[in-house]
Design a protein around this motif. Structure first.
Motif, PDB file in Angstrom:
ATOM      1  N   LYS A 156      76.083  27.849 131.145  1.00 13.36           N
ATOM      2  CA  LYS A 156      75.508  27.733 129.811  1.00 13.36           C
ATOM      3  C   LYS A 156      74.469  28.832 129.658  1.00 13.36           C
ATOM      4  CE  LYS A 156      76.239  22.770 129.438  1.00 13.36           C
ATOM      5  NZ  LYS A 156      75.616  21.462 129.207  1.00 13.36           N
ATOM      6  N   TYR A 157      74.559  29.537 128.546  1.00 11.44           N
ATOM      7  CA  TYR A 157      73.683  30.682 128.287  1.00 11.44           C
ATOM      8  C   TYR A 157      72.995  30.519 126.939  1.00 11.44           C
ATOM      9  CZ  TYR A 157      76.652  32.940 131.830  1.00 11.44           C
ATOM     10  OH  TYR A 157      77.351  33.245 132.967  1.00 11.44           O
ATOM     11  N   THR A 158      71.718  30.792 126.897  1.00 12.20           N
ATOM     12  CA  THR A 158      71.024  30.884 125.624  1.00 12.20           C
ATOM     13  C   THR A 158      71.288  32.286 125.114  1.00 12.20           C
ATOM     14  OG1 THR A 158      69.312  29.342 126.337  1.00 12.20           O
ATOM     15  CG2 THR A 158      68.803  30.741 124.451  1.00 12.20           C
ATOM     16  N   ALA A 159      71.883  32.368 123.929  1.00 14.70           N
ATOM     17  CA  ALA A 159      72.249  33.659 123.352  1.00 14.70           C
ATOM     18  C   ALA A 159      71.697  33.753 121.937  1.00 14.70           C
ATOM     19  CB  ALA A 159      73.772  33.809 123.339  1.00 14.70           C
ATOM     20  N   MET A 160      71.697  34.959 121.394  1.00  9.25           N
ATOM     21  CA  MET A 160      71.241  35.138 120.023  1.00  9.25           C
ATOM     22  C   MET A 160      71.906  36.353 119.402  1.00  9.25           C
ATOM     23  SD  MET A 160      67.336  36.510 120.553  1.00  9.25           S
ATOM     24  CE  MET A 160      66.977  35.164 121.643  1.00  9.25           C
ATOM     25  N   VAL A 161      72.049  36.271 118.100  1.00 12.22           N
ATOM     26  CA  VAL A 161      72.472  37.423 117.320  1.00 12.22           C
ATOM     27  C   VAL A 161      71.222  37.914 116.595  1.00 12.22           C
ATOM     28  CG1 VAL A 161      73.955  38.307 115.502  1.00 12.22           C
ATOM     29  CG2 VAL A 161      74.797  36.507 117.017  1.00 12.22           C
ATOM     30  N   CYS A 162      70.890  39.175 116.809  1.00 10.25           N
ATOM     31  CA  CYS A 162      69.743  39.795 116.148  1.00 10.25           C
ATOM     32  C   CYS A 162      70.269  40.673 115.023  1.00 10.25           C
ATOM     33  CB  CYS A 162      68.951  40.641 117.129  1.00 10.25           C
ATOM     34  SG  CYS A 162      68.377  39.717 118.559  1.00 10.25           S
ATOM     35  N   TYR A 163      69.757  40.455 113.841  1.00  3.84           N
ATOM     36  CA  TYR A 163      70.165  41.209 112.655  1.00  3.84           C
ATOM     37  C   TYR A 163      69.038  42.153 112.266  1.00  3.84           C
ATOM     38  CZ  TYR A 163      73.626  37.476 112.205  1.00  3.84           C
ATOM     39  OH  TYR A 163      74.643  36.580 112.436  1.00  3.84           O
ATOM     40  N   ASP A 164      69.319  43.439 112.265  1.00  2.06           N
ATOM     41  CA  ASP A 164      68.342  44.447 111.832  1.00  2.06           C
ATOM     42  C   ASP A 164      68.824  45.018 110.507  1.00  2.06           C
ATOM     43  OD1 ASP A 164      66.482  44.426 114.078  1.00  2.06           O
ATOM     44  OD2 ASP A 164      68.188  45.173 115.234  1.00  2.06           O
ATOM     45  N   CYS A 165      68.131  44.644 109.438  1.00  2.66           N
ATOM     46  CA  CYS A 165      68.536  45.036 108.091  1.00  2.66           C
ATOM     47  C   CYS A 165      68.011  46.435 107.757  1.00  2.66           C
ATOM     48  CB  CYS A 165      68.005  44.039 107.068  1.00  2.66           C
ATOM     49  SG  CYS A 165      68.610  42.362 107.381  1.00  2.66           S
ATOM     50  N   VAL A 166      68.850  47.191 107.035  1.00  3.08           N
ATOM     51  CA  VAL A 166      68.498  48.558 106.639  1.00  3.08           C
ATOM     52  C   VAL A 166      68.923  48.786 105.195  1.00  3.08           C
ATOM     53  CG1 VAL A 166      68.674  49.479 108.991  1.00  3.08           C
ATOM     54  CG2 VAL A 166      70.683  49.518 107.503  1.00  3.08           C
ATOM     55  N   SER A 167      68.306  49.785 104.586  1.00  6.11           N
ATOM     56  CA  SER A 167      68.698  50.154 103.228  1.00  6.11           C
ATOM     57  C   SER A 167      70.080  50.800 103.260  1.00  6.11           C
ATOM     58  CB  SER A 167      67.674  51.127 102.626  1.00  6.11           C
ATOM     59  OG  SER A 167      67.658  52.339 103.369  1.00  6.11           O
ATOM     60  N   LEU A 168      70.752  50.786 102.129  1.00  4.77           N
ATOM     61  CA  LEU A 168      72.102  51.328 102.048  1.00  4.77           C
ATOM     62  C   LEU A 168      72.141  52.818 101.695  1.00  4.77           C
ATOM     63  CD1 LEU A 168      73.921  48.338 100.344  1.00  4.77           C
ATOM     64  CD2 LEU A 168      74.140  49.100 102.716  1.00  4.77           C
ATOM     65  N   ASP A 169      70.975  53.437 101.523  1.00  2.00           N
ATOM     66  CA  ASP A 169      70.957  54.868 101.228  1.00  2.00           C
ATOM     67  C   ASP A 169      71.232  55.674 102.499  1.00  2.00           C
ATOM     68  OD1 ASP A 169      68.597  54.726 102.693  1.00  2.00           O
ATOM     69  OD2 ASP A 169      67.292  54.958 100.958  1.00  2.00           O
TER      70      ASP A 169
END
Length: 90
Positions: free
Chosen positions: A59-72
């Motif tokens: 069993k593993y503690t996992a995470m998805v990290c989302y790094d948001c950026v502008s679309l330009d």
């Protein structure tokens, strides 16, 4: 998932209504990075994540990290978020 699997069935996507793009990183709580996405534009994502390594039973503690950026063209960093979950390998 099963021990030795090279892909994880996990939905990672950027909702169509978003006005930003993001990069998603799947990692374990010890810092091991299992996947780093290309830029996900609004309305795009994946449901099968190719892993950089296989995992042993446990069993593993996992995470998805989302790094948001502008679309330009600059892809200026915006905010970020993390979604933690328990990954069970049988």
């Amino acid at each position: 998932m099963k021990e030795g699997d090279e892909n994880l069935h996990l939905s990672i996507g950027n909702p169509k209504s978003n006005e930003c793009g993001f990069y998603a990183t799947l990692k374990l709580d010890d810092g091991t990075v299992l996947y780093e996405s290309e830029l996900l534009k609004p309305g795009f994502g994946l449901t099968e994540v190719p892993l950089s390594q296989t995992l042993k039973k446990g069993k593993y503690t996992a995470m998805v990290c989302y790094d948001c950026v502008s679309l330009d063209e600059k892809h200026t960093p915006l905010n970020s978020a993390e979604s933690e979950f328990l990954l069970i390998v049988k």
